[in-house]
Scaffold this motif. Structure first.
Motif, mmCIF file in Angstrom:
data_model
loop_
_atom_site.group_PDB
_atom_site.id
_atom_site.type_symbol
_atom_site.label_atom_id
_atom_site.label_comp_id
_atom_site.label_asym_id
_atom_site.label_seq_id
_atom_site.Cartn_x
_atom_site.Cartn_y
_atom_site.Cartn_z
ATOM 1 N N ALA A 233 0.837 -1.204 0.000
ATOM 2 C CA ALA A 233 0.000 0.000 0.000
ATOM 3 C C ALA A 233 0.871 1.254 0.000
ATOM 4 O O ALA A 233 0.627 2.196 -0.764
ATOM 5 C CB ALA A 233 -0.942 -0.006 1.207
ATOM 6 N N LEU A 234 1.907 1.271 0.850
ATOM 7 C CA LEU A 234 2.794 2.439 0.902
ATOM 8 C C LEU A 234 3.482 2.659 -0.439
ATOM 9 O O LEU A 234 3.578 3.794 -0.926
ATOM 10 C CB LEU A 234 3.858 2.250 1.987
ATOM 11 C CG LEU A 234 3.484 2.709 3.392
ATOM 12 C CD1 LEU A 234 4.537 2.258 4.399
ATOM 13 C CD2 LEU A 234 3.385 4.236 3.419
ATOM 14 N N ASP A 235 3.964 1.571 -1.038
ATOM 15 C CA ASP A 235 4.675 1.718 -2.308
ATOM 16 C C ASP A 235 3.736 2.161 -3.422
ATOM 17 O O ASP A 235 4.086 3.008 -4.239
ATOM 18 C CB ASP A 235 5.363 0.393 -2.677
ATOM 19 C CG ASP A 235 6.507 0.067 -1.715
ATOM 20 O OD1 ASP A 235 6.989 0.991 -1.035
ATOM 21 O OD2 ASP A 235 6.907 -1.107 -1.634
ATOM 22 N N ILE A 237 0.900 3.829 -3.139
ATOM 23 C CA ILE A 237 0.465 5.211 -2.949
ATOM 24 C C ILE A 237 1.584 6.178 -3.317
ATOM 25 O O ILE A 237 1.346 7.211 -3.953
ATOM 26 C CB ILE A 237 -0.052 5.415 -1.509
ATOM 27 C CG1 ILE A 237 -1.450 4.786 -1.418
ATOM 28 C CG2 ILE A 237 -0.065 6.884 -1.112
ATOM 29 C CD1 ILE A 237 -2.093 4.885 -0.072
ATOM 30 N N THR A 238 2.813 5.836 -2.959
ATOM 31 C CA THR A 238 3.944 6.689 -3.329
ATOM 32 C C THR A 238 4.065 6.777 -4.846
ATOM 33 O O THR A 238 4.219 7.865 -5.410
ATOM 34 C CB THR A 238 5.242 6.129 -2.725
ATOM 35 O OG1 THR A 238 5.111 6.115 -1.304
ATOM 36 C CG2 THR A 238 6.437 6.985 -3.107
ATOM 37 N N THR A 241 0.951 8.754 -6.411
ATOM 38 C CA THR A 241 0.948 10.201 -6.209
ATOM 39 C C THR A 241 2.070 10.852 -7.000
ATOM 40 O O THR A 241 1.909 11.949 -7.506
ATOM 41 C CB THR A 241 1.063 10.611 -4.729
ATOM 42 O OG1 THR A 241 1.980 9.767 -4.079
ATOM 43 C CG2 THR A 241 -0.268 10.522 -4.030
ATOM 44 N N THR A 242 3.211 10.154 -7.118
ATOM 45 C CA THR A 242 4.283 10.711 -7.941
ATOM 46 C C THR A 242 3.788 10.887 -9.362
ATOM 47 O O THR A 242 3.984 11.936 -9.981
ATOM 48 C CB THR A 242 5.517 9.793 -7.922
ATOM 49 O OG1 THR A 242 5.931 9.618 -6.579
ATOM 50 C CG2 THR A 242 6.651 10.392 -8.726
ATOM 51 N N HIS A 255 5.985 5.718 -13.152
ATOM 52 C CA HIS A 255 7.088 6.044 -12.255
ATOM 53 C C HIS A 255 7.242 4.894 -11.272
ATOM 54 O O HIS A 255 6.763 4.936 -10.171
ATOM 55 C CB HIS A 255 6.785 7.344 -11.516
ATOM 56 C CG HIS A 255 7.948 7.859 -10.724
ATOM 57 N ND1 HIS A 255 8.723 8.899 -11.135
ATOM 58 C CD2 HIS A 255 8.495 7.432 -9.568
ATOM 59 C CE1 HIS A 255 9.677 9.116 -10.257
ATOM 60 N NE2 HIS A 255 9.568 8.231 -9.299
#
Lengths: 446, 446
Positions: A233-235, A237-238, A241-242, A255
């Protein structure tokens, strides 16, 4: 390093975190990094390797012997392994597959088959599953045995013979339950889950909303096929958003853990040129409009002087509302059905901004053009008023356009971020010029 | 609902996830939402309440009886409780504090004392800690008892008598260890941790990098005072990236779970007006430059026609490099010490873009202004060349400025995103005009 003894490599690998070793290896030449990995104690080597960027992994893999590569793949987490497999050349793929065990081969093929951007492409198949008939203490024993091979044993999924999801239990539920309680009785039956074809960001937001450690993923036949974890999830979302931020700046391209300094300049150029060149082409329309009012501009130079100000302000306020709306859509704070509420809100905001910015621009004209000669007996105050009115109207138009374009894109299931940027810029440029020259015509008669 | 029987409220609360109930309650009037919460089964009410936005929480809290509010605070997770406390009016704070137990009072005061944006302000104090002397099976027994009160029992921290952090064990370590193994022997001694004053985003990125469930947080005396969990990491990263995106669009203001539709228009206006008005004021400088070249523009109107194109293109390419560099800084892909490598890379990219965009703009001038009268015997090709050369040079300048400003801000420990936007716009506008008119002077002699 070339002459280093292997014992010190082993020691080094054991005293740092795999993620830090991967960081350090990224700056080594492939051949040396391969030496270090080759001499790291067995499961650690695969762990360090999994922390490397996918591009680095692929370039290192292409230089490995078939046996080393197969050994590495066998020990990597299934999701990372499938991602690497997708990056490998088809020769390398065909070369290494026969060296793997049947089960691994099928697992790789299956995970690699899901489309990029779906939950299936991110999930791992190393999840823990139990049958409902076990007791809590039997379940803990099973998990204890399975622990080394599973991504997490803190969430376990309860499935029937067809691997259909019946419920889930956490390790906390199991250790706090009576030893002989049936798993089927203590499990949570309302399981929050995703489907393999679901958008990866939607699954990540579910993890966030419900504070989960992992989310079970089912296939078309409702059978459990994987889990999507909190670190996925963290990866995701990062990454998402990038990409949204880059799209807002008219940059294309996926990306994926794309490390700025390691991406070739050529790729950066391609991703940036795509829309910028498109915008330059679309700029022809603005050019045609400006030229059709060439006579007015020649007649009243003051209009030419303030043309960039009106264009800039429209662009700035439009990108404000576009950014806010794109973000609110991404965070599911709004959806296309809120269009009228959003527009009403943006209308109020933009009218306030228009009053202030219009007033300021009138003052600016009065100050900068004091003493200038304006033809046709028009007073500076009146010319300033025409410019200020155009600017104010453009602020409202641009703000509303910045809000409506991403909402419309979301409604059509297009990507709001990409529509928000190049389309908005073009629309706002054109409306700005039309408003500007129409206002000059109506108020000043040129 | 007003007439609903309380049993059906209880049933409703038990059959949905607290996060979903909170979603539904958000659209109810405060008074009705309070009725639902008041009749939800005891620990569930606090859980639902914790899922509400902070603003909604604060407005609901202000209408509760002192007893109800104290009861709710006692059951809320410590971090959410402290956040709500900070949002309450000082009367309400003073009113409710005496109704709480001593330990809770101190916990709230301590957690509320950390500055917004630090790790201390996000962490929770409900962590599990053990002494190194216990055996694995004793440790599991302790965790079983502690489970209901702890945010997570999957990670446990091993501390000495001064609560200094000695190591950590996961529940997986404990259940896979021999029953009588000492915690001190199986714990991991190299613990990754944060300090209370560390930036919240840095802690979130540590969770992401090392794939952790939680990160222990120590105070100035190296004593363990809280944990920062994986769901904190998701929320912090979402909040920080939203703020970065908004800053890139020249929008100020903290974005804490800021639900677009619930934020008053007035607040949106204030956050957007701040920099936009600033930019309008700074626009005076560009205005002065344009006016000082008024004579050239009057003499050669073609220059005025293409002024917006050069300004737009500079703005677009500058915001591309600024976005990429701001994001790479936020993701720690680059740091100010990479300035020269970044600039070299951006120089290469921008020269490629400049060649293409310059060429396109020359073609555009040749097409749009065909047949126009240019004074002083200057050919259209030459005028087009002057405009294209200015545009190309502006692309390079704007791209480099977009890269160097955030890097400089990071070096000075300022916020790269905010510098990237308003400062960049202003700088690029000014350099663009100077390049444009200088190029006209040198090539065309006007």
């Amino acid at each position: 390093l070339a002459h280093a003894d292997y014992q010190s490599i082993r020691n080094y690998c054991q005293s740092y975190h795999p993620a830090d070793i991967a960081d350090a290896l990224s700056s080594f030449p492939d051949s040396e990094a391969r030496v270090v990995l080759g001499h790291a104690p067995a499961p650690l080597g695969a762990e360090i390797f999994s922390h490397l960027d996918e591009d680095v992994q692929a370039s290192m893999a292409s230089g490995m012997s078939r046996k080393d590569l197969a050994g590495l793949l066998a020990e990597m987490p299934p999701d990372d392994r499938a991602d690497l497999f997708k990056k490998m050349s088809s020769e390398l793929q065909e070369n290494v597959l026969p060296a793997l065990a049947q089960a691994e081969r099928e697992d790789i093929r299956r995970l690699a088959s899901y489309k990029e951007g779906t939950t299936g492409a991110v999930m791992t198949s190393d999840y823990a599953a139990l049958s409902a008939d076990l007791t809590a203490s039997q379940a803990i024993d099973r998990l204890r045995e399975a622990a080394p091979d599973k991504e997490t044993i803190y969430y376990t999924y309860v499935v029937d013979e067809q691997r259909r999801l019946l419920g889930f239990v956490s390790l906390k539920d199991l250790i706090t339950a009576r030893r002989n309680a049936r798993v089927g009785d203590i499990m949570h039956k309302d399981v929050i889950f995703s489907r393999v074809e679901d958008d990866q960001e939607a699954s990540a937001r579910k993890i966030q909303k419900y504070d989960l450690l992992a989310l079970p993923v089912v296939n078309g036949g409702d059978a459990l096929v994987g889990i999507f974890t909190h670190d996925d999830a963290l990866d995701v979302i990062t990454q998402e958003t990038t990409e949204d931020m880059e799209k807002l700046a008219a940059i294309t391209g996926a990306h994926e853990a794309g490390v700025y300094l390691k991406t070739p300049s050529w790729i950066h150029f391609k991703n940036r040129a795509y829309w910028i060149v498109g915008l330059a082409a679309l700029g022809l329309i603005s050019g045609v409009i400006i030229h059709s009012f060439q006579a007015s501009l020649m007649h009243m130079l003051i209009l030419a002087l303030y043309m960039p100000m009106v264009a800039d302000t429209g662009g700035n306020t439009g990108s404000q509302s576009a950014t806010v709306v794109v973000r609110a859509l991404a965070l599911k704070e709004i959806s296309p059905k809120d269009t009228f509420r959003v527009l009403y809100k943006e209308l109020k905001i933009s009218v306030l901004l228009a009053l202030i910015l219009g007033g300021l621009s009138w003052l600016k004209v009065m100050f900068l053009s004091r003493g200038d000669n304006i033809p046709m007996g028009i007073s500076l105050a009146k010319a300033g008023f025409a410019i200020a009115a155009a600017l104010a109207l453009q602020v409202v138009t641009a703000t509303l356009a910045g809000a409506i374009l991403p909402l419309f894109a979301a409604k059509m299931k297009w990507d709001p971020a990409i529509v928000a940027s190049p389309a908005l810029t073009t629309v706002v440029d054109i409306t700005g010029l039309l408003i500007y020259f129409t206002s000059a015509k109506l108020i000043l008669g040129v």
